[in-house]
Design a protein around this motif. Structure first.
Motif, PDB file in Angstrom:
ATOM      1  N   GLN A 167       0.818  -1.208   0.000  1.00 49.94           N
ATOM      2  CA  GLN A 167       0.000   0.000   0.000  1.00 49.94           C
ATOM      3  C   GLN A 167       0.854   1.262   0.000  1.00 49.94           C
ATOM      4  O   GLN A 167       0.576   2.232  -0.713  1.00 49.94           O
ATOM      5  CB  GLN A 167      -0.932   0.000   1.221  1.00 49.94           C
ATOM      6  N   LEU A 168       1.908   1.270   0.786  1.00 46.64           N
ATOM      7  CA  LEU A 168       2.792   2.436   0.844  1.00 46.64           C
ATOM      8  C   LEU A 168       3.471   2.683  -0.499  1.00 46.64           C
ATOM      9  O   LEU A 168       3.624   3.843  -0.927  1.00 46.64           O
ATOM     10  CB  LEU A 168       3.852   2.235   1.932  1.00 46.64           C
ATOM     11  N   ILE A 169       3.856   1.619  -1.169  1.00 43.88           N
ATOM     12  CA  ILE A 169       4.498   1.761  -2.478  1.00 43.88           C
ATOM     13  C   ILE A 169       3.498   2.306  -3.496  1.00 43.88           C
ATOM     14  O   ILE A 169       3.824   3.194  -4.303  1.00 43.88           O
ATOM     15  CB  ILE A 169       5.070   0.406  -2.934  1.00 43.88           C
ATOM     16  N   ARG A 170       2.275   1.805  -3.455  1.00 44.30           N
ATOM     17  CA  ARG A 170       1.261   2.296  -4.392  1.00 44.30           C
ATOM     18  C   ARG A 170       0.904   3.749  -4.137  1.00 44.30           C
ATOM     19  O   ARG A 170       0.627   4.519  -5.071  1.00 44.30           O
ATOM     20  CB  ARG A 170       0.011   1.433  -4.278  1.00 44.30           C
ATOM     21  N   ASP A 171       0.908   4.152  -2.876  1.00 43.45           N
ATOM     22  CA  ASP A 171       0.521   5.521  -2.522  1.00 43.45           C
ATOM     23  C   ASP A 171       1.683   6.499  -2.589  1.00 43.45           C
ATOM     24  O   ASP A 171       1.486   7.704  -2.358  1.00 43.45           O
ATOM     25  CB  ASP A 171      -0.054   5.542  -1.097  1.00 43.45           C
ATOM     26  N   HIS A 172       2.855   6.022  -2.912  1.00 42.81           N
ATOM     27  CA  HIS A 172       4.053   6.868  -2.859  1.00 42.81           C
ATOM     28  C   HIS A 172       3.960   8.050  -3.830  1.00 42.81           C
ATOM     29  O   HIS A 172       3.636   7.883  -5.009  1.00 42.81           O
ATOM     30  CB  HIS A 172       5.294   6.038  -3.195  1.00 42.81           C
ATOM     31  N   GLN A 173       4.233   9.228  -3.331  1.00 44.27           N
ATOM     32  CA  GLN A 173       4.293  10.449  -4.136  1.00 44.27           C
ATOM     33  C   GLN A 173       5.703  11.023  -4.007  1.00 44.27           C
ATOM     34  O   GLN A 173       6.042  11.609  -2.984  1.00 44.27           O
ATOM     35  CB  GLN A 173       3.257  11.470  -3.647  1.00 44.27           C
ATOM     36  N   PRO A 174       6.558  10.838  -5.008  1.00 43.78           N
ATOM     37  CA  PRO A 174       7.948  11.290  -4.872  1.00 43.78           C
ATOM     38  C   PRO A 174       8.060  12.798  -4.728  1.00 43.78           C
ATOM     39  O   PRO A 174       7.304  13.550  -5.352  1.00 43.78           O
ATOM     40  CB  PRO A 174       8.608  10.811  -6.168  1.00 43.78           C
ATOM     41  N   ARG A 175       8.976  13.214  -3.883  1.00 43.64           N
ATOM     42  CA  ARG A 175       9.246  14.641  -3.710  1.00 43.64           C
ATOM     43  C   ARG A 175      10.167  15.095  -4.833  1.00 43.64           C
ATOM     44  O   ARG A 175      11.362  14.840  -4.826  1.00 43.64           O
ATOM     45  CB  ARG A 175       9.889  14.891  -2.350  1.00 43.64           C
ATOM     46  N   LEU A 176       9.588  15.772  -5.807  1.00 40.79           N
ATOM     47  CA  LEU A 176      10.371  16.149  -6.981  1.00 40.79           C
ATOM     48  C   LEU A 176      11.463  17.149  -6.654  1.00 40.79           C
ATOM     49  O   LEU A 176      12.472  17.235  -7.362  1.00 40.79           O
ATOM     50  CB  LEU A 176       9.446  16.691  -8.062  1.00 40.79           C
ATOM     51  N   ASP A 177      11.292  17.931  -5.575  1.00 41.16           N
ATOM     52  CA  ASP A 177      12.345  18.879  -5.216  1.00 41.16           C
ATOM     53  C   ASP A 177      13.629  18.140  -4.840  1.00 41.16           C
ATOM     54  O   ASP A 177      14.730  18.650  -5.052  1.00 41.16           O
ATOM     55  CB  ASP A 177      11.905  19.764  -4.060  1.00 41.16           C
ATOM     56  N   LEU A 178      13.489  16.919  -4.321  1.00 42.86           N
ATOM     57  CA  LEU A 178      14.656  16.108  -4.009  1.00 42.86           C
ATOM     58  C   LEU A 178      15.060  15.230  -5.194  1.00 42.86           C
ATOM     59  O   LEU A 178      16.247  15.039  -5.461  1.00 42.86           O
ATOM     60  CB  LEU A 178      14.362  15.217  -2.795  1.00 42.86           C
ATOM     61  N   ALA A 179      14.074  14.708  -5.898  1.00 37.46           N
ATOM     62  CA  ALA A 179      14.359  13.798  -7.008  1.00 37.46           C
ATOM     63  C   ALA A 179      15.079  14.495  -8.153  1.00 37.46           C
ATOM     64  O   ALA A 179      15.810  13.861  -8.920  1.00 37.46           O
ATOM     65  CB  ALA A 179      13.074  13.169  -7.516  1.00 37.46           C
TER      66      ALA A 179
END
Length: 496
Positions: free
Chosen positions: A154-166
């Motif tokens: 569930q955590l992997i599916r809900d993951h929203q990457p922080r683009l400021d870091l990515a």
């Protein structure tokens, strides 16, 4: 740097740690006081004082406490420390030289005979390859690849990457600062004071182990480990030209008395242990032994790698803090990852060590592969934030899987013997008769791949155990043990 930013209250130079026979040998120089103390009551016995002194030093040489290239004290210094005449020491050294145990050269003193840095050929890399060699179309009972808990999915599916870091143009080889801080906070909550400067993020725990070994082990060096252990340790040391010396184990894990003897005798540069739900034996080192192990590390100044990859997979909820929490002045390097309790496919691991060592490894890491994948580190942020829940769920899943395995064993392999572990991911099973290597060959013909003692032995060990992971899905585990039972009956009939 303030002491608040150190892994240890007393700073430790991991790169020059010696055992302590510390008082005996430093940088190849044998101290007169240390030698006199180690010889003990050598004046008692048969023969002249010189012959007794010669025998005492010879015993230290053959026992490994004095190594090729070590320089013995000057005659006058040893005579003063031992309360004998200089002539007694001169005669003892002459006797040792006549027997080829020492070399005496004008201007360079008396040295233990032999090469100062012998190349090791006993330890060969590649032992762990057997765990990644499942035959095509065979059931894999080689590797411990755990099921992903529902919460992790569930955590992997809900993951929203922080683009400021990515989207940062550069990344720190030591890891994202926010991830290092989160890992440090996790350790603080578990009872091990930690700062972000003590954390280095890696591509899984194996890379962390390899980085440490590459930094601290050289040709001819000795590393101590449990006599059966994770082959990633023995293979890494072998690639550096070092030798792993196995320490005996009992029902509770590492024999700490034997460890202390080996530290004093062999002068290791590193100790590698897996004290909680040890892989492959599943043993759990008791609290008193854990404390003594940390005390030995502090006393002798020998760095210790503590592998905690499966420490949190505990069926009774018992998970002690790290060895570093036992003695803040001990040079303990803690290695862990998310692989065994969250997602095996996410190669995110880390080590916790003194910041001095972390900075040293950071440079080595930069040369190896620059840094860990930023998207992977960002997913790890979500998983580590729920580490306690994920470990509990994973423990529950694999405790049930262990119960299934025990039922299958009683049905198909009733004469095999084992001690049920209180955590971890595998069962260490003793064969009643025969060879685990020979059985593995028969098992392969039945379509099941297994690993025996040879894959885990630190040196030479009896070929009489099989490691059986209980990580496969129920139906796969059921079929695998049925096939293994058939293979065992065929093999047993051929040797009975």
């Amino acid at each position: 740097m303030s002491t608040d930013h150190r892994a240890n209250v007393v700073p430790v130079d991991h790169g020059s740690a010696t055992s302590a026979s510390s008082a005996l040998v430093r940088a190849g120089e044998v101290s007169s006081e240390g030698l006199a103390a180690r010889l003990g009551r050598w004046t008692h016995g048969d023969g002249t004082l010189a012959s007794r002194l010669s025998r005492g030093i010879a015993d230290l040489i053959t026992g490994g406490e004095l190594r090729p290239g070590d320089r013995l004290p000057a005659e006058r210094a040893l005579a003063a420390a031992s309360s004998v005449s200089r002539g007694t020491v001169v005669a003892a050294y002459a006797d040792l030289a006549e027997n080829g145990l020492v070399e005496r050269r004008q201007g360079s003193g008396t040295r233990i005979a032999g090469s100062a840095v012998p190349a090791s050929t006993a330890q060969r890399a590649g032992r762990g390859e057997a765990l990644f060699s499942a035959l095509p179309n065979a059931i894999d009972l080689l590797r411990t690849v755990p099921q992903i808990p529902a919460l992790a999915v569930q955590l992997i599916r809900d993951h929203q990457p922080r683009l400021d870091l990515a989207l940062l143009p550069e990344t720190d080889p030591a890891g994202l600062p926010v991830l290092r801080e989160l890992i440090a906070e996790m350790y603080r909550a578990e009872g091990t004071p930690t700062t972000p400067e003590q954390i280095l993020v890696t591509h899984g725990a194996q890379q962390a182990i390899s980085l440490v070994v590459n930094a601290l082990v050289g040709p001819g060096d000795v590393v101590l480990a449990e006599d059966v252990t994770w082959p990633g340790v023995t293979d890494s040391v072998g690639l550096r030209g070092g030798t792993v010396h196995g320490i005996p184990m009992g029902v509770d894990g590492l024999d700490v008395d034997a460890l202390e003897v080996a530290i004093a005798r062999l002068r290791p540069v590193l100790i590698a242990v897996n004290p909680h739900h040890q892989n492959p034996t599943g043993t759990r080192l008791p609290a008193a032994a854990r404390h003594r192990l940390a005390t030995l590390a502090a006393q002798y100044g020998v760095p210790v790698i503590e592998d905690r990859v499966v420490a949190g997979i505990s069926f009774d909820g018992v998970v002690p803090p790290t060895l570093a929490a036992e003695r803040p002045d001990a040079p303990v390097i803690v290695v862990e990852s998310v692989s065994k309790w969250a997602w095996a496919g996410l190669r995110i691991g880390w080590l916790r060590a003194d910041p001095v060592l972390v900075r040293r490894l950071r440079g080595a890491r930069q040369l190896a592969d620059q840094s860990t994948s930023v998207p992977g580190q960002l997913i790890a942020l979500d998983l580590i934030a729920h580490a306690a829940e994920l470990r509990r769920e994973n423990s529950r899943i694999h405790q049930q899987r262990l119960r299934l395995l025990e039922q299958l064993m009683s049905e198909h392999l009733p004469d095999w013997r084992y001690d049920a572990p209180r955590g971890g991911l595998s069962l260490w099973v003793a064969l009643p008769i025969g060879s685990s290597a020979a059985l593995a060959r028969v098992a392969a013909t039945h379509g099941v791949s297994i690993a025996g003692s040879a894959a885990f032995a630190a040196s030479v060990s009896p070929d009489d155990h099989i490691r059986i992971p209980f990580t496969a899905p129920d139906e796969v585990l059921t079929e695998g043990i049925w096939r293994l039972g058939a293979a065992w009956r065929e093999y047993r009939d051929t040797i009975s």
